[in-house]
Write a protein that holds these residues in place. Structure first.
Motif, PDB file in Angstrom:
ATOM      1  N   UNK A  94     -22.983 -15.166   0.505  1.00 41.97           N
ATOM      2  CA  UNK A  94     -23.952 -15.624   1.138  1.00 41.97           C
ATOM      3  C   UNK A  94     -24.456 -13.959   2.063  1.00 41.97           C
ATOM      4  N   UNK A  95     -23.510 -13.592   2.733  1.00 34.40           N
ATOM      5  CA  UNK A  95     -23.490 -12.482   3.414  1.00 34.40           C
ATOM      6  C   UNK A  95     -24.063 -11.090   2.241  1.00 34.40           C
ATOM      7  N   UNK A  96     -23.301 -11.067   1.456  1.00 35.36           N
ATOM      8  CA  UNK A  96     -23.529 -10.014   0.145  1.00 35.36           C
ATOM      9  C   UNK A  96     -25.098 -10.291  -0.357  1.00 35.36           C
ATOM     10  N   UNK A  97     -25.276 -11.324  -0.443  1.00 34.96           N
ATOM     11  CA  UNK A  97     -26.648 -11.633  -0.942  1.00 34.96           C
ATOM     12  C   UNK A  97     -27.803 -11.242  -0.061  1.00 34.96           C
ATOM     13  N   UNK A  98     -27.687 -11.603   1.248  1.00 35.48           N
ATOM     14  CA  UNK A  98     -28.613 -11.410   2.041  1.00 35.48           C
ATOM     15  C   UNK A  98     -28.607  -9.723   2.324  1.00 35.48           C
ATOM     16  N   UNK A  99     -27.423  -9.086   2.312  1.00 37.24           N
ATOM     17  CA  UNK A  99     -27.507  -7.494   2.395  1.00 37.24           C
ATOM     18  C   UNK A  99     -28.067  -7.067   1.217  1.00 37.24           C
ATOM     19  N   UNK A 100     -27.834  -7.405  -0.161  1.00 37.50           N
ATOM     20  CA  UNK A 100     -28.679  -6.806  -1.276  1.00 37.50           C
ATOM     21  C   UNK A 100     -30.066  -7.249  -1.465  1.00 37.50           C
ATOM     22  N   UNK A 154     -14.134  -6.520   7.534  1.00 40.38           N
ATOM     23  CA  UNK A 154     -13.830  -6.400   6.160  1.00 40.38           C
ATOM     24  C   UNK A 154     -12.833  -5.316   5.808  1.00 40.38           C
ATOM     25  N   UNK A 155     -12.751  -4.315   6.481  1.00 42.32           N
ATOM     26  CA  UNK A 155     -11.942  -3.516   6.223  1.00 42.32           C
ATOM     27  C   UNK A 155     -10.303  -4.069   6.466  1.00 42.32           C
TER      28      UNK A 155
END
Length: 139
Positions: free
Chosen positions: A5-11, A123-124
């Motif tokens: 969900x976070x990836x999609x919001x960023x994209x 994330x790192x």
């Protein structure tokens, strides 16, 4: 699901900047990886970009036809290929990077620079922990 969900919001924020320059997300990942790592073999590029080798072959063929990358065979081993950026892809990196930096600044204004910093750090840490604790990887 949370990471997806976070990836999609960023994209949602960044996808329009990439597609406005005529690139797909995969093409942008490849160009960016080549920009950061220099010329590499397709298998290495697949690993860096998290694109399967079978998909990478097709994407690279299309990118070569669009003059976004060049492929050169190794002199001593004709089975091996080195993928490199072209002048066009270098120009695209310069243009898109400016757009992305402005969008990152807007993101920091919206959610806070400290939040963005904590997310990067988390994330790192997650990736480092998964890398060091992965029994399928050899040291």
């Amino acid at each position: 699901m949370l990471l997806l969900q976070a990836r999609e919001k960023m994209m949602e924020r960044f996808r329009p900047l990439i597609s406005a320059r005529g690139l797909t997300e995969q093409q942008w990942r490849i160009i960016r990886a080549l920009h950061e790592h220099g010329p590499v073999e397709p298998r290495t590029l697949s690993d860096i970009c998290t694109i399967s080798s079978s998909s990478m072959a097709g994407v690279l063929a299309r990118m070569e036809a669009l003059e976004l990358v060049t492929k050169e065979r190794f002199v001593k081993d004709q089975r091996r290929v080195l993928v490199s950026m072209t002048k066009l892809s270098v120009e695209l990196v310069d243009a898109i990077t400016r757009d992305l930096e402005a969008e990152y600044e807007a993101l920091e204004q919206k959610v806070g620079r400290d939040v963005v910093g904590r997310v990067y750090a988390a994330v790192d840490d997650l990736l480092a922990g998964l890398e060091t604790n992965d029994p399928t990887r050899s040291a």
